[in-house]
Design a protein around this motif. Structure first.
Motif, PDB file in Angstrom:
ATOM      1  N   ASP A 137       5.273   1.699   6.651  1.00  0.00           N
ATOM      2  CA  ASP A 137       5.203   0.292   7.036  1.00  0.00           C
ATOM      3  C   ASP A 137       6.202  -0.048   8.128  1.00  0.00           C
ATOM      4  O   ASP A 137       5.832  -0.585   9.172  1.00  0.00           O
ATOM      5  N   LYS A 191       2.730  -6.634   7.771  1.00  0.00           N
ATOM      6  CA  LYS A 191       3.564  -5.994   8.796  1.00  0.00           C
ATOM      7  C   LYS A 191       3.982  -6.979   9.884  1.00  0.00           C
ATOM      8  O   LYS A 191       5.048  -6.840  10.485  1.00  0.00           O
ATOM      9  N   GLU A 221       9.001  -0.257   2.744  1.00  0.00           N
ATOM     10  CA  GLU A 221       7.585  -0.273   2.397  1.00  0.00           C
ATOM     11  C   GLU A 221       7.310  -1.522   1.561  1.00  0.00           C
ATOM     12  O   GLU A 221       8.091  -1.882   0.685  1.00  0.00           O
ATOM     13  N   ASP A 274      -2.675  -5.645   5.244  1.00  0.00           N
ATOM     14  CA  ASP A 274      -1.584  -4.813   5.768  1.00  0.00           C
ATOM     15  C   ASP A 274      -1.076  -5.349   7.109  1.00  0.00           C
ATOM     16  O   ASP A 274       0.128  -5.373   7.368  1.00  0.00           O
TER      17      ASP A 274
END
Length: 319
Positions: free
Chosen positions: A65, A18, A82, A14
């Motif tokens: 996100d 990001k 997202e 993640d």
């Protein structure tokens, strides 16, 4: 223990995904223009990251996100993206929850109106891995007790359908490293078979290495074409290497390959850093010479800068 490792891997993934959006404003605006079919000018548009963590009425924390705001002299809009590695049947519900929470937040700062207006951000879900069940849109119907009906839909980007050339053509530069990650789908299929061999996974990780190296080369080309800046290049190269490391560590575990990919990224990036330092030095010299009213022809001879580069510095000093 295995569960903790899985959770740790997911958090790491993640973070990498990001990080792809922490690029320069110019690159980010170009990407959002392409994703949302907008036409913001990169030179005059302000871009800002918005809050992506909300607490619902039951004190549950919702973490999205990416939420951004783009504004220029003519308009200002909120955007929400997202990134999903896998299909999720509840995704459309989560998108509605995110949208409502952001709309509540926006409405809170728009007091003095006769009625409360909820502005849902423009939304998009990027699905990375191939899945025939994923449609072009996420759809949901809201039906109220009095019979009112609202159709809610969110567009979808099927990333697995995009190759490197398409990503570059559409100026989706921060998404380039995901080309490496697309191979996880094939690796997972092989690993799930009881009869799979180590060689099958090794062949795929070698393919991933080749893709990672090609992406690194393309990123450097984009830098030299002034499509991305030095920090953008660094972030793309780093995410590229980290996504390769993620696949390699999960499916093959050949540390030597990790070192090779990182070494290639460093080999490509170091000359860029050195050249950028030289250029900054030339620009600073040109500024000082312009302040002393030295002619452009003399500055060209001293710094080896072009007429265009010197005129640009001159214009910046006059503004």
């Amino acid at each position: 223990m295995p569960q903790k490792k899985t959770d740790s891997e997911r958090v790491k993934l993640d973070e990498i995904l990001k990080s792809l959006f922490s690029v320069s404003g110019k690159v980010l605006i170009s990407m959002l223009n392409s994703l949302f079919k907008e036409n913001y000018a990169t030179e005059t548009t302000a871009v800002s990251f918005a809050n992506s963590e909300f607490v619902d009425d039951e004190y549950h924390i919702l973490r999205g996100d990416l939420f951004l705001n783009l504004s220029d002299a003519d308009k200002s809009n909120h955007y929400h993206i997202e990134i999903q590695t896998l299909s999720d049947d509840r995704m459309v519900i989560r998108m509605l929850e995110y949208g409502i929470q952001k709309a509540k937040e926006i409405a809170k700062y728009q007091g003095g109106q006769e009625e409360t207006v909820f502005y849902i951000p423009r939304q998009l879900v990027i699905f990375i891995e191939q899945n025939p069940n994923i449609k072009d849109e996420l759809r949901l119907r809201l039906i109220f007790p009095d019979g009112q009906e609202v159709k809610y839909w969110v567009p979808v980007m099927k990333y697995w359908e995009y190759g490197t050339e398409e990503i570059i053509e559409q100026k989706l530069y921060p998404l380039l490293p995901l080309q490496v990650f697309k191979l996880r789908y094939e690796m997972e299929k092989i690993k799930s078979r009881k009869t799979h061999t180590e060689q099958e996974l090794r062949e795929l990780i070698q393919k991933a290495q080749q893709i990672a190296e090609n992406i690194s080369i393309e990123a450097v080309r984009l830098f030299h074409a002034e499509e991305i800046d030095g920090e953008d290049l660094h972030k793309i190269l780093l995410a590229n290497a980290e996504l390769f490391r993620y696949l390699n560590s999960r499916y093959v575990k050949d540390e030597r390959l990790n070192e090779e990919v990182l070494s290639m990224a460093k080999t490509l990036y170091d000359p860029v850093v050195e050249e950028r330092g030289k250029m900054e030095s030339k620009l600073e010299i040109a500024r000082k010479l312009l302040q002393k009213k030295i002619s452009i022809d003399e500055i060209k001879e001293i710094t080896d800068l072009s007429d265009k580069e010197i005129e640009k510095i001159k214009a910046q000093m006059e503004n």
